[in-house]
Design a protein around this motif. Structure first.
Motif, PDB file in Angstrom:
ATOM      1  N   ASP A 107      -1.769   1.958  -0.892  1.00 35.54           N
ATOM      2  CA  ASP A 107      -1.125   3.256  -0.745  1.00 35.54           C
ATOM      3  C   ASP A 107      -1.932   4.372  -1.402  1.00 35.54           C
ATOM      4  OD1 ASP A 107       0.944   1.914   0.507  1.00 35.54           O
ATOM      5  OD2 ASP A 107       2.107   1.691  -1.343  1.00 35.54           O
ATOM      6  N   THR A 110      -2.361   5.573  -5.738  1.00 36.68           N
ATOM      7  CA  THR A 110      -1.955   4.466  -6.607  1.00 36.68           C
ATOM      8  C   THR A 110      -3.065   4.000  -7.545  1.00 36.68           C
ATOM      9  OG1 THR A 110      -2.415   2.997  -4.720  1.00 36.68           O
ATOM     10  CG2 THR A 110      -0.115   3.592  -5.127  1.00 36.68           C
ATOM     11  N   ASN A 200      -7.120   3.084   2.463  1.00 37.47           N
ATOM     12  CA  ASN A 200      -5.689   2.960   2.678  1.00 37.47           C
ATOM     13  C   ASN A 200      -5.376   2.210   3.965  1.00 37.47           C
ATOM     14  OD1 ASN A 200      -6.673   5.007   4.327  1.00 37.47           O
ATOM     15  ND2 ASN A 200      -4.793   6.211   4.240  1.00 37.47           N
ATOM     16  N   ARG A 233       0.107  -1.043  -4.481  1.00 38.90           N
ATOM     17  CA  ARG A 233       1.394  -0.674  -3.905  1.00 38.90           C
ATOM     18  C   ARG A 233       2.189   0.139  -4.915  1.00 38.90           C
ATOM     19  NH1 ARG A 233      -0.855  -1.737   0.003  1.00 38.90           N
ATOM     20  NH2 ARG A 233      -0.428  -3.327   1.586  1.00 38.90           N
ATOM     21  N   SER A 236       2.867   7.353  -5.222  1.00 36.40           N
ATOM     22  CA  SER A 236       1.681   8.110  -5.614  1.00 36.40           C
ATOM     23  C   SER A 236       1.849   8.708  -7.003  1.00 36.40           C
ATOM     24  CB  SER A 236       1.420   9.229  -4.596  1.00 36.40           C
ATOM     25  OG  SER A 236       0.495  10.167  -5.097  1.00 36.40           O
TER      26      SER A 236
END
Length: 252
Positions: A107, A110, A200, A233, A236
């Motif tokens: 993601d 991260t 990503n 995972r 943000s």
């Protein structure tokens, strides 16, 4: 008799002219008194420390990091580790000695780029050459080098780094020409360098980046052969700390 200032200046000038050799050092160590030898040792240790510091600083400048981040305070909670590889293995840089690649996949926001930058800093602090590029900036650099007739020289310079980071793979699609240039870097690095990709996109979607499923498959084949996948995972970091988030002080 020369003044102490003159002698000091002469020492500096003499130091500029020569590289130290074992035989000369051994001879002067035998000829000196214990106190003189201790003084000589102190000088040599200081000189070695200064050279090491200069080399690390030079490597860090050459790496061309957007930000020289470290692992101090790094949030590891978003990282899922592959079997047989964990945080200690990462921080020891053991994967560099084995010429292993890392794919930091997951993601947005991260910590993938932060980890890649911190690995570059760690490598430079260990006197190991590293280079950092976004995928788009690397392709642009290679394209300019090719157009100016110096692509081989550019590839050779990139190939001298033990650690090569290709950041943001998949953020921007590559045209066929750009994909071929990036493939040259990956092929050159195979079993000779460690490449860290941040992306990503899952492997199944890399074809959309390279514009060619066969090209993507060839890249993936080389990366997974000696590579490890770290998955990220979570929410943000930038969203969690945004001024515009609820209660964050943004405009209503």
């Amino acid at each position: 008799m020369q003044s102490s200032a003159c002698v000091a200046d002469a020492v500096v000038e003499a130091g500029k002219r020569c590289s130290l050799t074992k035989s000369v050092l051994a001879e002067w160590a035998r000829r000196g008194t214990p106190r003189q030898v201790e003084y000589l040792l102190g000088y040599l240790e200081a000189e070695g420390a200064s050279r090491d510091a200069s080399k690390r600083a030079q490597l860090l400048r050459r790496c061309a990091l957007p930000q020289a981040k470290t692992f101090e305070g790094y949030d590891w909670s978003c990282v899922s580790w592959p079997d047989g590889f964990g945080r200690d293995d990462l921080l020891s840089l053991s994967f560099l000695g084995d010429r292993e690649d890392l794919v930091l996949m997951g993601d947005v926001g991260t910590g993938k780029t932060h980890m890649a930058e911190a690995l570059c800093v760690l490598a430079c602090q260990s006197a190991r050459a590293a280079r950092f590029f976004t995928a788009s900036s690397l392709v642009g650099r290679l394209r300019r080098a090719r157009d100016e007739g110096r692509l081989d020289r550019e590839l050779a310079q990139i190939g001298r780094a033990e650690l090569l980071v290709v950041d943001e793979l998949g953020f921007l699609p590559l045209d066929v020409d750009g994909a071929r240039l990036l493939f040259q870097v990956v092929s050159q690095a195979y079993e000779t360098q460690s490449v860290v990709f941040t992306t990503n996109l899952e492997f199944s979607r890399w074809g959309s980046v390279f514009g060619d499923d066969q090209m993507a498959a060839a890249v993936i084949d080389r990366v997974v052969h000696h590579g490890r996948l770290l998955q990220f995972r979570g929410e943000s970091y930038r969203v969690r700390h945004a001024l515009m988030s609820p209660g964050g002080g943004g405009a209503e």
